[in-house]
Structure formats: structure tokens, C-alpha cells
Design a protein around this motif. Structure first.
Motif, PDB file in Angstrom:
ATOM      1  N   ALA A  17      -9.099   1.496  -3.751  1.00 33.71           N
ATOM      2  CA  ALA A  17      -7.869   1.298  -4.513  1.00 33.71           C
ATOM      3  C   ALA A  17      -8.177   0.608  -5.847  1.00 33.71           C
ATOM      4  O   ALA A  17      -8.826  -0.440  -5.873  1.00 33.71           O
ATOM      5  CB  ALA A  17      -6.893   0.449  -3.702  1.00 33.71           C
TER       6      ALA A  17
ATOM      7  N   PRO B 232      -3.059   0.932  -9.821  1.00 34.15           N
ATOM      8  CA  PRO B 232      -2.942   2.318  -9.380  1.00 34.15           C
ATOM      9  C   PRO B 232      -1.972   3.154 -10.217  1.00 34.15           C
ATOM     10  O   PRO B 232      -2.170   4.349 -10.377  1.00 34.15           O
ATOM     11  CB  PRO B 232      -2.461   2.218  -7.942  1.00 34.15           C
TER      12      PRO B 232
ATOM     13  N   ILE C 151      -4.997   6.074  -3.480  1.00 33.94           N
ATOM     14  CA  ILE C 151      -3.674   5.896  -4.094  1.00 33.94           C
ATOM     15  C   ILE C 151      -2.600   6.596  -3.263  1.00 33.94           C
ATOM     16  O   ILE C 151      -1.541   6.025  -2.985  1.00 33.94           O
ATOM     17  CB  ILE C 151      -3.671   6.399  -5.555  1.00 33.94           C
TER      18      ILE C 151
END
Length: 140
Positions: free
Chosen positions: A105, A109, A71
Motif C-alpha cells: 500500500a 493511495p 489499493i
């Protein structure tokens, strides 16, 4: 005079007493109820299961600082000094104070809970394939 007087007749022997009743034989007595066996001990809680994305369980997340990996682009190699052929205790101590979550990911997020659902790894000061010690994702 007849000094002979009739002698008294002896009394008859006493009659035998009837036998006393015997207590019942222990083998004929009813057995007292046996105590109930104790209940089995409680079962321990199941050990936490690790998924392939969560190696080593979650035990490392409580005592380490979170790096927000995929992130915020924070990774183990950014800590623990420069890779070196000599093991360095100070670098190891710094490195092993971190863990990465998430490794990949997540779909969302912004709302990611940092709960290892997108994979997490503890950082470890270990020797890499290049022969140098450095701060890397710990293979578990």
C-alpha cells in the motif's frame, strides 16, 4: 696533280648533356595529412535498472492489464482458473495478461501514479509449493 686534298677535320664529339634533375625521393616528400579517425560510435542508452521493488524491469507493464493490488485488493490468484495439478494453456494465457501495481500500500493511495514505485509484479501461471499450477505473482 695531287689528288690528295686535305681532308676535312672531323667535328669534335658532342658535349654530353647535363643530367636531368631527378624527382625527389618519395621518402623525402612530406606526407599528406592523415585523415582524422572516425568518431567513436554513440554509446547505447543504459539498460533500465530494476530496484528490488521492480523485478523484471518495466517491460511487462506495456502488454498486460493492470491489477490495482494493495489499493483495490486485486491479485493474480483471482485470475487464471482454479489451481490444478495439470498445466492449462487457457488458464496460463488469461493469467499472464495481468500485472499487479502496487504490491504494498502506498502512503497516498488516492494520488498513486501506478508507476511501480510501491512495487509491481507480473502475473505468471506457475507451479506453487503445493504442486498445483495457478496464477501467482511472478518471482523474478
Amino acid at each position: 696533280l695531287n689528288r690528295w686534298s686535305p681532308s676535312p677535320t672531323p667535328s669534335p664529339p658532342p658535349l654530353p648533356l647535363p643530367p636531368l634533375p631527378l624527382p625527389p625521393s618519395p621518402s623525402l616528400l612530406p606526407l599528406p595529412p592523415s585523415p582524422s579517425p572516425p568518431p567513436p560510435p554513440p554509446k547505447p542508452p543504459p539498460a533500465p535498472q530494476s530496484s528490488p521493488d521492480i523485478p523484471c524491469g518495466f517491460d511487462f507493464t506495456a502488454n498486460r492489464t493492470l491489477l490495482k493490488g494493495a489499493i483495490e485488493n486485486e491479485w493474480c490468484f483471482q485470475f487464471g482458473g482454479q489451481p490444478s495439478t495439470a498445466y492449462d494453456l487457457m488458464n496460463a494465457a488469461e493469467c499472464e495478461g495481468f500485472y499487479i501495481d502496487p504490491i504494498v500500500a502506498p502512503e497516498d493511495p488516492v494520488n498513486y501514479a501506478f508507476d511501480c514505485s510501491a512495487g509491481c509484479r507480473p502475473c505468471a501461471y506457475i507451479q506453487g509449493n503445493d504442486g498445483k499450477y495457478g496464477c501467482r505473482n511472478q518471482p523474478c
